[in-house]
Enzyme design. Structure first.
Site, PDB file in Angstrom:
ATOM      1  N   ARG A 120       0.865  -1.177   0.000  1.00 38.61           N
ATOM      2  CA  ARG A 120       0.000   0.000   0.000  1.00 38.61           C
ATOM      3  C   ARG A 120       0.904   1.230   0.000  1.00 38.61           C
ATOM      4  O   ARG A 120       1.900   1.274   0.745  1.00 38.61           O
ATOM      5  CB  ARG A 120      -0.898   0.025   1.241  1.00 38.61           C
ATOM      6  CG  ARG A 120      -2.081  -0.921   1.202  1.00 38.61           C
ATOM      7  CD  ARG A 120      -3.167  -0.448   0.224  1.00 38.61           C
ATOM      8  NE  ARG A 120      -4.328  -1.310   0.208  1.00 38.61           N
ATOM      9  CZ  ARG A 120      -4.493  -2.361  -0.604  1.00 38.61           C
ATOM     10  NH1 ARG A 120      -3.568  -2.684  -1.477  1.00 38.61           N
ATOM     11  NH2 ARG A 120      -5.606  -3.066  -0.569  1.00 38.61           N
ATOM     12  N   HIS A 145      -1.041   0.194  -9.838  1.00 33.89           N
ATOM     13  CA  HIS A 145      -1.739  -0.661  -8.859  1.00 33.89           C
ATOM     14  C   HIS A 145      -2.424  -1.837  -9.575  1.00 33.89           C
ATOM     15  O   HIS A 145      -3.620  -2.080  -9.399  1.00 33.89           O
ATOM     16  CB  HIS A 145      -2.751   0.155  -8.042  1.00 33.89           C
ATOM     17  CG  HIS A 145      -3.115  -0.514  -6.735  1.00 33.89           C
ATOM     18  ND1 HIS A 145      -3.478   0.161  -5.607  1.00 33.89           N
ATOM     19  CD2 HIS A 145      -3.175  -1.837  -6.388  1.00 33.89           C
ATOM     20  CE1 HIS A 145      -3.748  -0.673  -4.622  1.00 33.89           C
ATOM     21  NE2 HIS A 145      -3.570  -1.908  -5.083  1.00 33.89           N
ATOM     22  N   GLU A 203      -3.486   7.801  -5.388  1.00 31.13           N
ATOM     23  CA  GLU A 203      -3.734   7.074  -6.636  1.00 31.13           C
ATOM     24  C   GLU A 203      -4.998   7.608  -7.284  1.00 31.13           C
ATOM     25  O   GLU A 203      -5.995   7.794  -6.566  1.00 31.13           O
ATOM     26  CB  GLU A 203      -3.855   5.575  -6.348  1.00 31.13           C
ATOM     27  CG  GLU A 203      -2.561   5.009  -5.782  1.00 31.13           C
ATOM     28  CD  GLU A 203      -2.634   3.511  -5.439  1.00 31.13           C
ATOM     29  OE1 GLU A 203      -3.680   2.886  -5.671  1.00 31.13           O
ATOM     30  OE2 GLU A 203      -1.630   3.003  -4.922  1.00 31.13           O
TER      31      GLU A 203
HETATM   32  P1  NAD Z   1      -0.649 -11.297   4.737  1.00 27.62           P
HETATM   33  O1  NAD Z   1      -1.662 -10.884   5.748  1.00 27.62           O
HETATM   34  O2  NAD Z   1      -0.584 -12.729   4.342  1.00 27.62           O
HETATM   35  O3  NAD Z   1       0.800 -10.841   5.195  1.00 27.62           O
HETATM   36  C1  NAD Z   1       1.079  -9.625   5.828  1.00 27.62           C
HETATM   37  C2  NAD Z   1       2.287  -9.846   6.726  1.00 27.62           C
HETATM   38  O4  NAD Z   1       2.704  -8.589   7.243  1.00 27.62           O
HETATM   39  C3  NAD Z   1       1.989 -10.769   7.916  1.00 27.62           C
HETATM   40  O5  NAD Z   1       2.911 -11.847   7.941  1.00 27.62           O
HETATM   41  C4  NAD Z   1       2.184  -9.852   9.123  1.00 27.62           C
HETATM   42  O6  NAD Z   1       2.718 -10.544  10.234  1.00 27.62           O
HETATM   43  C5  NAD Z   1       3.169  -8.847   8.571  1.00 27.62           C
HETATM   44  N1  NAD Z   1       3.243  -7.606   9.339  1.00 27.62           N
HETATM   45  C6  NAD Z   1       2.260  -6.961   9.995  1.00 27.62           C
HETATM   46  N2  NAD Z   1       2.768  -5.871  10.606  1.00 27.62           N
HETATM   47  C7  NAD Z   1       4.085  -5.834  10.329  1.00 27.62           C
HETATM   48  C8  NAD Z   1       5.148  -4.958  10.668  1.00 27.62           C
HETATM   49  N3  NAD Z   1       4.945  -3.878  11.442  1.00 27.62           N
HETATM   50  N4  NAD Z   1       6.401  -5.225  10.220  1.00 27.62           N
HETATM   51  C9  NAD Z   1       6.612  -6.307   9.431  1.00 27.62           C
HETATM   52  N5  NAD Z   1       5.648  -7.191   9.097  1.00 27.62           N
HETATM   53  C10 NAD Z   1       4.398  -6.949   9.532  1.00 27.62           C
HETATM   54  O7  NAD Z   1      -0.944 -10.389   3.459  1.00 27.62           O
HETATM   55  P2  NAD Z   1      -0.462 -10.630   1.949  1.00 27.62           P
HETATM   56  O8  NAD Z   1      -1.472 -11.441   1.225  1.00 27.62           O
HETATM   57  O9  NAD Z   1       0.953 -11.057   1.946  1.00 27.62           O
HETATM   58  O10 NAD Z   1      -0.603  -9.126   1.393  1.00 27.62           O
HETATM   59  C11 NAD Z   1       0.206  -8.081   1.894  1.00 27.62           C
HETATM   60  C12 NAD Z   1      -0.371  -6.747   1.475  1.00 27.62           C
HETATM   61  O11 NAD Z   1      -0.281  -6.608   0.050  1.00 27.62           O
HETATM   62  C13 NAD Z   1      -1.893  -6.616   1.727  1.00 27.62           C
HETATM   63  O12 NAD Z   1      -2.185  -6.228   3.049  1.00 27.62           O
HETATM   64  C14 NAD Z   1      -2.316  -5.574   0.728  1.00 27.62           C
HETATM   65  O13 NAD Z   1      -2.310  -4.289   1.309  1.00 27.62           O
HETATM   66  C15 NAD Z   1      -1.242  -5.654  -0.360  1.00 27.62           C
HETATM   67  N6  NAD Z   1      -1.819  -6.094  -1.637  1.00 27.62           N
HETATM   68  C16 NAD Z   1      -1.557  -5.350  -2.743  1.00 27.62           C
HETATM   69  C17 NAD Z   1      -2.070  -5.754  -3.972  1.00 27.62           C
HETATM   70  C18 NAD Z   1      -1.751  -4.993  -5.231  1.00 27.62           C
HETATM   71  O14 NAD Z   1      -2.554  -5.015  -6.165  1.00 27.62           O
HETATM   72  N7  NAD Z   1      -0.602  -4.363  -5.329  1.00 27.62           N
HETATM   73  C19 NAD Z   1      -2.905  -6.878  -4.038  1.00 27.62           C
HETATM   74  C20 NAD Z   1      -3.120  -7.632  -2.897  1.00 27.62           C
HETATM   75  C21 NAD Z   1      -2.565  -7.237  -1.686  1.00 27.62           C
END
Ligand code: NAD
Length: 337
Positions: A238, A286, A267
């Site tokens: 994000r 995005h 965005e």
């Molecule tokens: P996920 O929930 O599987 O993984 C997120 C990880 O971040 C978890 O392991 C959590 O422990 C960790 N985390 C939380 N707080 C933290 C911190 N302070 N420091 C380090 N790690 C921390 O989620 P995911 O499926 O891997 O997705 C990650 C992010 O990607 C989503 O939350 C979303 O915002 C983003 N995303 C973007 C797109 C895109 O189109 N670019 C699409 C899907 C998801």
């Protein structure tokens, strides 16, 4: 006749023939709306048993949530639910469901593409050739052997792990910082380290954390100061996780080597954004999650979340799993599909 339920999609963007038919078969009438303000959502959802949304900015605020008298489930066509007030939903007994795994493959592929394009400077070379030049690029912009580089993953959830699995073939050293993952290593390939060390030692820093109060701006001035002058920051999570002004300053002062961004603070990226001017920056709109396959996947998951939720089962991916739901729910594994 079993009771019919109402699900309201508050920010419709495409054709919902699939969802309408599937939900109707489960006894749920799908109402399609385009509500962008809090008042419009409140009005549209007065009778909603389920609320469905897609947009990253749709304001599912505490005020909106407090005005959902019948709602049992809020389902989002996405992974990130940062525009839904989770504590308010939890306090109201409303289950919030995302589509946690619909684009793990796509976003990790996108991260790999940005990592490799950064490591091999593909975009700058492309521009170089288009300008009519051929020789001299690599002298001015020395490349490193990819297997000699260190990849740092900030956050080690689904997408970061898939990225690591794919990048492992390049034989890089892979570090990860995630306070919720215990080290010393994961899958024998990923070394768990504190964030500071990751920032100091990584050549490519790929960000995969959700946007939450504690991650907003976590990659800011202090973080850029720790990075190598050649480090590249890749963000497919994000935009606001990276402090954009601090990033622009770090790029301008050459305190880092570059950035590859699928997501930005505002965005679409404003026409006046200085990010457009850096040769060392790769920008995509995005689209990390996009593919025909992920779209079909997310639509199935949203239908399943709402159908299961209103039939008395947990959805496949509850985000606020500690909620005490308004109606008792059985485990999703028991939901007859
Ligand atoms: P996920 O929930 O599987 O993984 C997120 C990880 O971040 C978890 O392991 C959590 O422990 C960790 N985390 C939380 N707080 C933290 C911190 N302070 N420091 C380090 N790690 C921390 O989620 P995911 O499926 O891997 O997705 C990650 C992010 O990607 C989503 O939350 C979303 O915002 C983003 N995303 C973007 C797109 C895109 O189109 N670019 C699409 C899907 C998801």
């Amino acid at each position: 006749m079993p009771p019919r339920f109402q699900a309201v999609n508050i920010d419709c963007n495409f054709d919902y023939t699939f969802e309408t038919a599937k939900l109707a078969a489960a006894g749920i009438d799908l109402v399609l709306r385009k509500s962008t303000t809090e008042d419009e959502i409140i009005q549209a959802c007065a009778d909603a048993d389920a609320v469905i949304l897609e947009g990253a900015k749709t304001p599912m605020t505490a005020r909106v949530i407090a005005a959902l008298p019948k709602c049992r489930i809020i389902a989002k066509y996405a992974v990130g639910v940062d525009n839904i007030d989770l504590p308010a939903a939890t306090a109201a007994g409303i289950v919030v469901a995302n589509a946690a795994d619909y684009c793990t493959e796509e976003v990790s592929d996108h991260a790999v593409a940005l990592i490799m394009a950064s490591a091999r400077k593909v975009m700058s070379m492309d521009r170089f050739v288009r300008r009519g030049e051929w020789a001299g690029f690599t002298k001015a912009n020395p490349l490193r052997r990819v297997s000699q580089l260190t990849l740092g993953l900030v956050g080690l959830g689904r997408i970061a792990r898939a990225t690591a699995r794919k990048m492992a073939g390049f034989q890089m050293r892979i570090l990860a910082a995630d306070p919720y993952v215990k080290g010393p290593s994961v899958d024998g390939v990923i070394e768990i380290v504190p964030l500071e060390r990751l920032l100091q030692e990584s050549d490519l820093i790929s960000i995969h954390v959700p946007l939450m109060p504690e991650t907003r701006g976590m990659i800011g001035t202090a973080a850029f100061k720790l990075m190598k002058p050649t480090a590249v920051v890749i963000n497919t999570s994000r935009g606001p996780v990276v402090e954009q002004e601090a990033l622009i300053t770090a790029l301008r002062e050459k305190r880092i080597g570059g950035a590859a961004l699928d997501v930005v603070a505002e965005e679409p990226l404003p026409a006046s954004s200085p990010l457009r001017d850096f040769d060392s920056v790769i920008l995509t709109p995005h689209t990390g999650a996009d593919s025909i396959d992920s779209m079909a996947h997310v639509r199935r998951t949203v239908v399943e979340s709402v159908s299961a939720g209103l039939a008395g089962y947990w959805p496949p991916f509850p985000v606020n799993a500690k909620v005490t739901p308004r109606a008792d729910l059985k485990p999703f594994a028991e939901y007859p599909r």
